[in-house]
Structures are given as C-alpha cells and as structure tokens.
Design an enzyme around this catalytic site. Structure first.
Site, mmCIF file in Angstrom:
data_model
loop_
_atom_site.group_PDB
_atom_site.id
_atom_site.type_symbol
_atom_site.label_atom_id
_atom_site.label_comp_id
_atom_site.label_asym_id
_atom_site.label_seq_id
_atom_site.Cartn_x
_atom_site.Cartn_y
_atom_site.Cartn_z
ATOM 1 N N CYS A 14 0.855 -1.178 0.000
ATOM 2 C CA CYS A 14 0.000 0.000 0.000
ATOM 3 C C CYS A 14 0.900 1.240 0.000
ATOM 4 C CB CYS A 14 -0.916 0.001 1.222
ATOM 5 S SG CYS A 14 -0.018 0.150 2.791
ATOM 6 N N HIS A 45 5.190 -6.682 7.812
ATOM 7 C CA HIS A 45 4.871 -8.053 8.215
ATOM 8 C C HIS A 45 5.164 -9.014 7.064
ATOM 9 C CE1 HIS A 45 3.228 -7.055 12.058
ATOM 10 N NE2 HIS A 45 2.320 -6.247 11.554
ATOM 11 N N HIS A 86 3.340 1.491 10.722
ATOM 12 C CA HIS A 86 2.332 1.344 11.776
ATOM 13 C C HIS A 86 2.366 2.491 12.776
ATOM 14 C CE1 HIS A 86 1.100 -2.490 10.392
ATOM 15 N NE2 HIS A 86 2.173 -3.148 10.745
ATOM 16 N N CYS A 113 2.456 5.803 8.263
ATOM 17 C CA CYS A 113 1.500 5.981 7.171
ATOM 18 C C CYS A 113 0.640 7.222 7.428
ATOM 19 C CB CYS A 113 0.621 4.737 7.056
ATOM 20 S SG CYS A 113 -0.791 4.933 5.945
ATOM 21 N N HIS A 141 -1.909 -4.828 18.490
ATOM 22 C CA HIS A 141 -1.282 -4.395 17.234
ATOM 23 C C HIS A 141 -0.542 -3.074 17.459
ATOM 24 C CE1 HIS A 141 -0.784 -3.194 13.029
ATOM 25 N NE2 HIS A 141 -1.056 -4.449 12.705
ATOM 26 N N GLU A 143 -0.035 -0.536 15.603
ATOM 27 C CA GLU A 143 -0.745 0.652 15.125
ATOM 28 C C GLU A 143 -1.742 1.134 16.174
ATOM 29 O OE1 GLU A 143 -4.364 1.638 12.112
ATOM 30 O OE2 GLU A 143 -2.757 0.420 11.246
ATOM 31 N N THR A 187 -6.653 0.978 10.581
ATOM 32 C CA THR A 187 -6.729 1.272 9.145
ATOM 33 C C THR A 187 -6.971 0.045 8.274
ATOM 34 O OG1 THR A 187 -4.316 1.132 9.011
ATOM 35 C CG2 THR A 187 -5.283 3.320 9.300
#
Length: 698
Positions: A14, A45, A86, A113, A141, A143, A187
């Site tokens: 992305c 990842h 992240h 991001c 996670h 993020e 996200t």
C-alpha cells in the site's frame, strides 16, 4: 472452458508500506561510510522482505536498544532509525526526539502511514477525561497501541462488532454514560465489521463522534478481493499470517470462495497449480512485495493447458456500451493495452484513465493487472477497441454518491478549485459544488484559502442527469456544533473547572468561551475587591473558571473566577494573629482615627487614642497618607472581618523597656563581677594544687 488467472489490481504494497520501504531502500543505496541503519521493529509483516533488508545490512532495533544506539553514534559511525508505517506510541516518539536532540549523529525518519497519522491527530485533538474511545482493531497491534497513546480517556478495544454488543448487553459498559463517545477503526479493519460498529454506536448513543479511518486503499483492496473471490473457483491470498490486513483479506475471500488458501511464497502454491479450477483469483496483502505476487501468478499460469487452442472458442462478441474486464498486456505512459477476451485488443489512452497529467501509467499499472473499462468504439478492421476506465470509475463513484445522499452520510473531499459562487470539492472521482454560503466561511471571505484543504460535507442535491451534485460543509459544522453542545451540557456540573478564553467584556462582567459554549463571570466574581472587569482580564486572555450555577434549559452558565485562596481576609488570617506586629501603610484619615492597609484588600483601624501616648486633636497631626509605620494587632473580628491596630501599644512597650534598663544593667554588672571573682578563686586553687603536687614529687 478457458482457464484464467486474475490478479486483484490493488494487491501488494500500500502507499504507506511502499513509502517506508522506498525510504529505507534509498538510504541503503546512498548510505554514508560507516553509517548504521536500523528499523524500529520489523519494517513490514513479511519475513522474506525483512530478510532482504537484513542481507543489505539493515538491522532491527527494539525500543529498549535505542538508548545504547544513541550513545554509540558518532561521526565515524552515525545511526539512522526508521519508524515503520504502523507508527509508534507517544512515549517512543518523545524518546527518539530527545535522543536525536542530544546526539547529532543519531537521527530517525518517521515513516508512519499518513492514514495512521490522521488517527493520531484525531485522538490527540479529542483526548479528554470526559470522553471515551471505541476502537475496532487488535489491542496488541502496534498501530492501535500507537494511536491509543494519544488519548487519555477511557478506551474500549474490540476486534468485532459482536464483542462491542456483548459489552453493552452484559453490563460491562454504561450506555447512559455522560461521556462523549468517539469511534475510530484500525486502518486495515474489515469494512463490514466497521459498518456494523457504526450502526450499533448510533443506536446506543445520541451523538457519537465517528471517524472513518479505514485506509481508502484497504477499502478498495477488500472490495476488489471480495468481488474477485466471488467470481473465482479458487482464490489465493498472498501474505503473512502475522499481518492484520492479510488475515482480514483471507477472511473476506474465504467467505465468498470456499476454495481459498493463504500463502507467503510461490513455492507454497505448487501443490495447487494442477488442480481442476477454471477461474483462479489472486489477492495480496499490503506487506507483500510485487515480485512474490508475480512469482505466484507465473506459477499458476503454467498450469493453464492448451491455452492457444481454447482461445479462439472463448472469444466473445464486443459491442459499444459494454463494460468489460481486461488484463494488462502492455504499458507505456501514453496508453495501456488489455486482453479483453475478444478478437480485438482493448486500448485505453491516458486521458481515459486519469485527469492528472503527472501520473505515469508505467507506475500505475503492471502486466497482468485486471482493469474494468467501458467500450467506446470497436473496430474489427483495425483490431482495436477504444475503452475508457474513467467512465467506469465515474459510474461507480456516482453510485456511491447517490447512496451517500440517501443515507445522509458525511463525506470527505479535497477543495480543488474556486468557481463562480462557490468551490469544487473532489470526492473520489466526483466533483461536488459547494455554494459559498455553505462553506462555513464568513460572508465575503477569500475562498482561495480553502484550496488544498480536506473538508467534511453532506450532499444536499444529487441529479442523475449530467451527474451533478451539490453539498454543504456548513451542515456538518452545525451538526458537530450541536453534538459538542449536547456533550457539554450532558457533562456540566456545579464546581467543575474549565479553561476558557475571554470573549468579551461588559460593565457588569466578562463572557468566557468554554469551547463553543459561553458562560459569564460577574464583576463581583472576578475579584474580592470592587473593580471594573477590564482591571482584571482582557479579551483573548485564557483563564481557569468554575461553574457556580447553570440553567441547561435556558443555556445560561454563571462562572466564578475568584477563589478562597485569593480571598484577602484568608491571606491575612494565614499570616497574622492578635499580638503580631505588622508593617502597615496609612491609606486614609478620619476624625476618629486612621485606616492602614495590612495586606492588599484588608485594612485595619488605628483609633485616634491608639496613635500617640499623648492626646492629639486629629490623626493628621502625627500621621500622613502613604506613611509606612509599625503597628500591633490588638483585636480581630472574624465575623465582621475588622482589625484593630495600635501604635501606642508599641510606644508604651518601648518606654517600659527603656525605664527598666538601668536596674537591669546594675544587676547584670553585679552578676558579672561575682562570676569573675569565682573564676579567680578557682584559678588560685588550681595553682596551689599544682605547687603541692610539685613539692610532693621532690
């Protein structure tokens, strides 16, 4: 039937991951002699990609190692650390800033991001103990851990809407709570779960603040994967099982196509390549490098037998007005060519793909990409079909616009142009006109200041003929204002403190903006003394006030500013008591005595009989205004808050001390002589004792 292998267009890195990877790769390519490069945790990842970076000398550092790395950085061996897409918690960011400030040879690059940064900003701006946060995501996670660190209020993190529903049903959460509910999503979350979450929150709370934070690329990736898997007999999802977005992509595809597998490398698909599937689809997570996607595609393409023989039988008839799906066979910056399963080749010129002349088609497309297009013209003689991707994109976007109007949704777009009477906002590929009266700016304001801004708006008019749409930013601002007002009035209580800005002054008080809601501090509440409001505060001052009383129905708030700690009488009683001597300032004269200021705001009376040891006609015979004198506190009346002072008491004490001085001096002299005699006698005795000791010794 002809076998096909189709790759989802939005597969692989992305924007955020691609930017982070490019930043690290460029640093590796241009690194200084002796420079050491690290990523803070694994960059993406995908172990294959991370191993590639490792082979190029890029290390992986943990947060606990940052201090040591910073200490070791020097001119001959500088250190640069890359923050992954992240993002990181606020504490880690503070540490990196501190270390880079302390050592110029230690630096870091924030590759977070932009979509994740947006959530950080949202939560930082809405952080409050009076708010509670709902997060659709994984609590462990990085993020989620990163952006949650920006919010100080109560947090609820759940991976599915059903988990949130259970919290409400099982009483784990008070749905009547006066706190302002705020909702965001990780996200890479599943769009379906997010829609369920939003619906549930709107059902439970009157005015939840909901921010659509799922990445637009994730949205497209999931939508495309869902469509492709529904059309496929066999679906391959490429990605790591430790990748949140890849696992969710697999779940989406598995729901549409039972024969869905998840792989990380091309070798893992070899057992599947000769199975009897006709339509094979491939989708990849945001952390999957493009070369791995290509390897998987090539491996599965090798399994397509007798392709040339079956091709002629499968070619379809093509007509103007059809919408077709083709696969990119050639790309240059002027056009792309597609295999559309017909006797002609599909051609899409650059101007039928995008309005942005700076876009390079060679970067936008790769061989094998699936593209949906509208047929403009077919020429069997030339062997080409002229197609338009913009037409399909426009139709899809328009369908979303129509649905958004029906559902009264809040949309986001970028202001791209100022036109007569208003502005143009671009939402996806649709131009929305917003009249100048609906922009939220004051009348006659310069609309050009809005160009480039991302704005939230609602659609007010949608016309299918000509695909025209109008919107309003003002409606959204008004709704947000109402929601903020409702949250404020739901949480207000007497005694609660607010920090606000002085908005205006009147003869009787000051109006304070508490964040969209005004309250008034009466002049008597500004100071313990009689003052004009302008003597205490000015317009624009930021002050801390507290609620004395309020009327929610009439929207009125009475505020207090002065506190007991600033009460002059409280200050006086904290520092003085009866019998204390105070240095006071004469402030006024009366026939019966003089008033003297003890502390700012507290005066004491020196009665005329307490000014001098002799009788005087008036205070001015001895004192004058502004004179500083010592006076004794002889009485304090707490109930009436009055103080009695005496200069005479000090004069009498001084006289008594002076008169007592001669007798005391004699006594002291006698005592001194007696002590001296005793000392001499002791010395004589000591000498005699010494002589006797010497005689005995002889």
């Amino acid at each position: 039937m002809r076998k096909t292998v189709r790759v989802a267009q939005n597969s692989g890195f992305c924007f955020g991951v691609a930017s982070a990877a490019k930043a690290v790769e460029n640093e590796v390519k241009n690194k200084l002699p002796g420079e050491r490069i690290f990523t803070l945790g694994k960059l993406i990842h995908n172990n294959i990609y991370n191993d590639r970076l490792k082979s190029q000398g890029v290390g992986i550092a943990s947060e606990s190692e940052l201090e040591d790395l910073a200490r070791s950085a020097c001119a001959n061996s500088p250190v640069k650390v890359f923050v992954r897409a992240h993002g990181i918690p606020a504490s880690t960011e503070d540490k990196l800033l501190r270390l880079s400030f302390q050592n110029p040879y230690f630096s870091f690059v924030d590759c977070t991001c932009p979509f994740v940064k947006k959530i950080h900003k949202i939560l930082a701006e809405n952080s409050s103990d009076d708010a509670m946060l709902f997060v659709l995501g994984s609590a462990d996670h990085p993020e989620v851990q990163g952006f949650c660190s920006k919010f100080c209020g109560q947090k609820f993190i759940f991976s599915k809407a059903s988990e949130l529903e259970d919290m409400f049903e099982n009483g784990k959460m008070n749905s009547d709570c006066a706190k302002q509910p705020i909702a965001v999503a990780q996200t890479t979350q599943n769009l379906g779960e997010w829609e369920k979450t939003k619906k549930l929150l709107k059902k439970v709370y009157a005015k939840p603040l909901i921010y659509d934070t799922i990445c637009s690329v994730t949205e497209k990736r999931q939508t495309e994967a869902k469509t492709l898997s529904a059309q496929s007999d066999f679906m391959i999802v490429i990605g790591s099982k430790s990748s949140s977005n890849s696992v969710k992509l697999y779940d989406i595809c598995r729901a549409e196509c039972e024969n869905t597998v998840m792989v990380e490398t091309a070798e893992e698909v070899i057992p599947y390549k000769n199975l009897d599937y006709v339509k094979i689809g491939i989708a990849a997570g945001a952390s999957t490098p493009s070369d791995i996607i290509q390897e998987v595609q090539n491996t599965m393409s090798e399994a397509i037998e007798n392709f040339a023989e079956l091709l002629e039988d499968s070619l379809k008839t093509l007509n103007t007005g059809d919408t077709v799906t083709g696969y990119v066979t050639a790309v240059n910056d002027g056009e792309i060519q597609l295999d559309i399963g017909a006797k002609v080749t599909g051609i899409i010129k650059a101007d039928q793909i995008t309005d942005d002349p700076s876009v390079k088609l060679s970067e936008m497309f790769k061989i094998g990409d699936a593209v949906d297009a509208f047929v403009i013209r077919v020429s069997d003689v030339e062997g080409f079909a002229t197609l338009s991707k913009k037409r399909v994109d426009s139709d899809r976007c328009w369908s979303k616009i129509v649905a958004a109007k029906e559902n009264d949704e809040i949309l986001e777009g970028t202001v791209i142009e100022v036109v007569k009477g208003g502005i143009i906002v671009l939402h996806d590929a649709t131009r929305i006109f917003i009249h100048e009266s609906q922009t939220g700016l004051p009348k006659d304001a310069d609309l050009h200041t809005m160009i480039g801004q991302t704005v939230s708006f609602k659609l007010t008019e949608v016309r299918d003929y000509g695909k025209k749409a109008k919107g309003s930013i003002r409606v959204v601002l008004r709704e947000e204002k109402r929601a903020a007002d409702a949250a404020f009035w739901a949480s207000i209580e007497e005694g609660k403190q607010y920090t606000g800005k002085v908005k205006s002054l009147t003869a009787y008080g000051a109006f304070v903006d508490l964040g969209g809601v005004d309250g008034m501090v009466h002049a008597t509440e500004l100071s313990w003394k009689r003052v004009k409001p302008s003597d205490v505060v000015s317009v624009g001052d930021e002050i801390t006030v507290f609620v004395k009383s309020f009327d929610a129905e009439k929207k009125r708030i009475s505020l207090g500013y002065k506190t007991e700690e600033t009460n002059p009488w409280y200050i006086f009683k904290s520092n003085f008591a009866v019998g204390d001597i105070a240095q006071v300032k004469i402030v006024s004269m009366m026939p019966f005595g003089a008033f003297a200021e003890i502390v700012d705001g507290v005066d004491g009376l020196i009665h005329i009989s307490q000014i001098s040891m002799t009788k005087i006609a008036k205070p001015a015979d001895v004192l004058e205004n502004g004179q500083i004198v010592d006076a004794k506190i002889v009485e304090i009346d707490d109930e009436k808050q009055k103080v009695s002072l005496s200069i005479r008491a000090l004069l009498e004490e001084a006289k008594a001390a002076a008169e007592a001085m001669p007798e005391e001096a004699v006594e002291e002299a006698v005592e001194a002589v007696e002590e001296a005699v005793e000392a001499v006698e002791e010395a004589v005795e000591a000498v005699e004792a010494t002589e006797e000791a010497v005689a005995d010794a002889e």
